[in-house]
Scaffold this active site. Structure first.
Site, PDB file in Angstrom:
ATOM      1  N   HIS A 125     -45.307  61.516 -63.494  1.00  0.00           N
ATOM      2  CA  HIS A 125     -44.793  59.635 -64.380  1.00  0.00           C
ATOM      3  C   HIS A 125     -45.394  58.547 -63.451  1.00  0.00           C
ATOM      4  CE1 HIS A 125     -41.580  60.961 -61.294  1.00  0.00           C
ATOM      5  NE2 HIS A 125     -42.570  60.079 -59.648  1.00  0.00           N
ATOM      6  N   HIS A 149     -35.476  57.784 -58.748  1.00  0.00           N
ATOM      7  CA  HIS A 149     -36.435  57.678 -57.402  1.00  0.00           C
ATOM      8  C   HIS A 149     -35.109  56.729 -56.980  1.00  0.00           C
ATOM      9  CE1 HIS A 149     -39.035  58.778 -59.514  1.00  0.00           C
ATOM     10  NE2 HIS A 149     -40.257  59.149 -58.905  1.00  0.00           N
ATOM     11  N   HIS A 204     -50.418  62.859 -55.138  1.00  0.00           N
ATOM     12  CA  HIS A 204     -50.647  60.455 -54.940  1.00  0.00           C
ATOM     13  C   HIS A 204     -48.909  61.277 -53.508  1.00  0.00           C
ATOM     14  CE1 HIS A 204     -46.343  61.386 -57.497  1.00  0.00           C
ATOM     15  NE2 HIS A 204     -46.312  60.306 -56.984  1.00  0.00           N
ATOM     16  N   GLU A 243     -43.369  66.494 -56.167  1.00  0.00           N
ATOM     17  CA  GLU A 243     -42.788  66.277 -57.566  1.00  0.00           C
ATOM     18  C   GLU A 243     -43.301  67.526 -58.431  1.00  0.00           C
ATOM     19  OE1 GLU A 243     -42.243  61.545 -58.057  1.00  0.00           O
ATOM     20  OE2 GLU A 243     -43.971  62.783 -58.985  1.00  0.00           O
TER      21      GLU A 243
HETATM   22  C1  DHB Z   1     -45.981  55.753 -58.509  1.00  0.00           C
HETATM   23  C2  DHB Z   1     -45.540  56.829 -58.290  1.00  0.00           C
HETATM   24  C3  DHB Z   1     -44.256  57.887 -58.538  1.00  0.00           C
HETATM   25  O1  DHB Z   1     -44.737  59.182 -58.567  1.00  0.00           O
HETATM   26  C4  DHB Z   1     -43.636  57.024 -57.805  1.00  0.00           C
HETATM   27  O2  DHB Z   1     -42.515  57.228 -58.474  1.00  0.00           O
HETATM   28  C5  DHB Z   1     -43.771  55.513 -57.961  1.00  0.00           C
HETATM   29  C6  DHB Z   1     -44.925  54.503 -57.993  1.00  0.00           C
HETATM   30  C7  DHB Z   1     -48.377  55.562 -58.284  1.00  0.00           C
HETATM   31  O3  DHB Z   1     -48.439  55.437 -58.080  1.00  0.00           O
HETATM   32  O4  DHB Z   1     -47.671  53.822 -58.315  1.00  0.00           O
HETATM   33 FE    FE Z   2     -42.005  59.153 -58.364  1.00  0.00          FE
END
Ligand code: DHB
Ligand code: FE
Length: 294
Positions: free
Chosen positions: A12, A59, A193, A240
């Site tokens: 996501h 979140h 990430h 995650e």
């Molecule tokens: C991004 C990724 C995420 O999992 C999230 O919750 C918010 C932002 C991103 O890559 O911008």
């Molecule tokens: Fe996220």
């Protein structure tokens, strides 16, 4: 009885929702990403699940740092999209399946998984972006969705092994529901990430590829991976990915990978996606030969 016929793993990213909602999906930056989900949209349109169980993380939208359930099961009749700071996404309200959700709550809690029962909840990009990627932009989502929110935001999140075992208990819960429903389970979030600190922007394609390989063929060993490895290799938000193990645990041990897609860049996140079918389920073979994972 109800049956889980397939699993979907899917990242996501809020910017993916914004690209769709603002008509930017055809732009050169986004086009390759959305192209990768075309076979999946065709696949799920043919599978026509009666219910989706969607494992995701909130979140700070429904739960603040004041209340942090480890596993929260959405038992409400509906779940409106949350306002994450720029207005609620213009996507349909998510309709739940209260009967199956309450049955799952009973089965899981009596199986000693101490679920939090949620009767009112807004759902953020963690849930709505995977729905958009798989179902596109319909006027109404094509089936009810049972949200299962997992804490991966505030330390300590559940272990990968606990998630994998919860998946097995979910399967047992679904299979003891006395209605012939075809269920698809989504595991969402990830892949590598990191949104903060000196390593912000971290992407680790090698780790992500190994994770996808093991998710398909050796989930039991993947379930032993400690948190510190996720964070070191896949970044702070890479944690995650433990949620994908809930989906995998709910499938047959020998579930077959039928589709895989991996794409960078999408905002700060490596987007990973996989479809696994249960060999015992009569899932339609809607992926063409070229699209199917060999
Ligand atoms: C991004 C990724 C995420 O999992 C999230 O919750 C918010 C932002 C991103 O890559 O911008
Ligand atoms: Fe996220």
């Amino acid at each position: 009885m109800a049956r889980i016929v397939a699993g979907v793993a899917c990242s996501h990213v809020p910017a993916i929702g914004a690209a769709l909602d603002n008509g930017k999906a055809g732009e050169p930056y986004w086009q390759p990403l959305f192209r990768g989900f075309e076979p999946s949209k065709n696949w799920i349109a043919e599978v026509k699940p009666d219910v989706v169980i969607l494992v995701y993380n909130d979140h700070g939208s429904a739960f603040s740092l004041e209340v942090i359930p480890t596993f929260a099961l959405g038992c409400a009749a509906e779940f409106p999209p949350a306002d994450e700071g720029w207005g609620a996404r213009p996507v349909p309200v998510v309709k739940g399946h209260a009967e199956l959700a309450w049955h799952m709550a009973q089965s899981l809690i009596l199986d000693e998984f101490d679920m939090t029962i949620v009767n009112k909840m807004e759902v953020d990009h963690g849930l709505t972006v995977p729905l958009s990627l798989m179902f596109g932009q319909p006027d109404a989502w094509p089936c009810p969705v049972i949200p299962l929110a997992v804490n991966v935001v505030q330390y300590p999140p559940p272990t990968g092994h606990r998630c994998y075992m919860l998946g097995k208990a979910i399967r047992k819960a679904v299979e003891s529901f006395d209605r012939p429903l075809r269920v698809v389970i989504f595991g969402t979030g990830g892949m590598s990430h990191q949104l903060q600190g000196p390593r912000a922007g971290l992407i680790n394609r090698d780790f992500d590829t190994r994770f996808l390989d093991k998710l398909a063929t050796d989930p039991q060993s993947l379930a032993q991976l400690p948190h510190v490895e996720y964070v070191r290799e896949a970044g702070s938000e890479g944690i995650e990915m433990v949620m994908w193990l809930i989906m995998r645990g709910a499938l047959d041990d020998d579930a077959k990978e039928v589709y895989r897609f991996y794409h960078v860049p999408a905002s700060n996140t490596a987007v990973g996606h996989m479809i696994l079918e249960n060999p015992t389920a009569d899932v339609t073979l809607s992926l063409s030969k070229g699209e199917r994972s060999s």
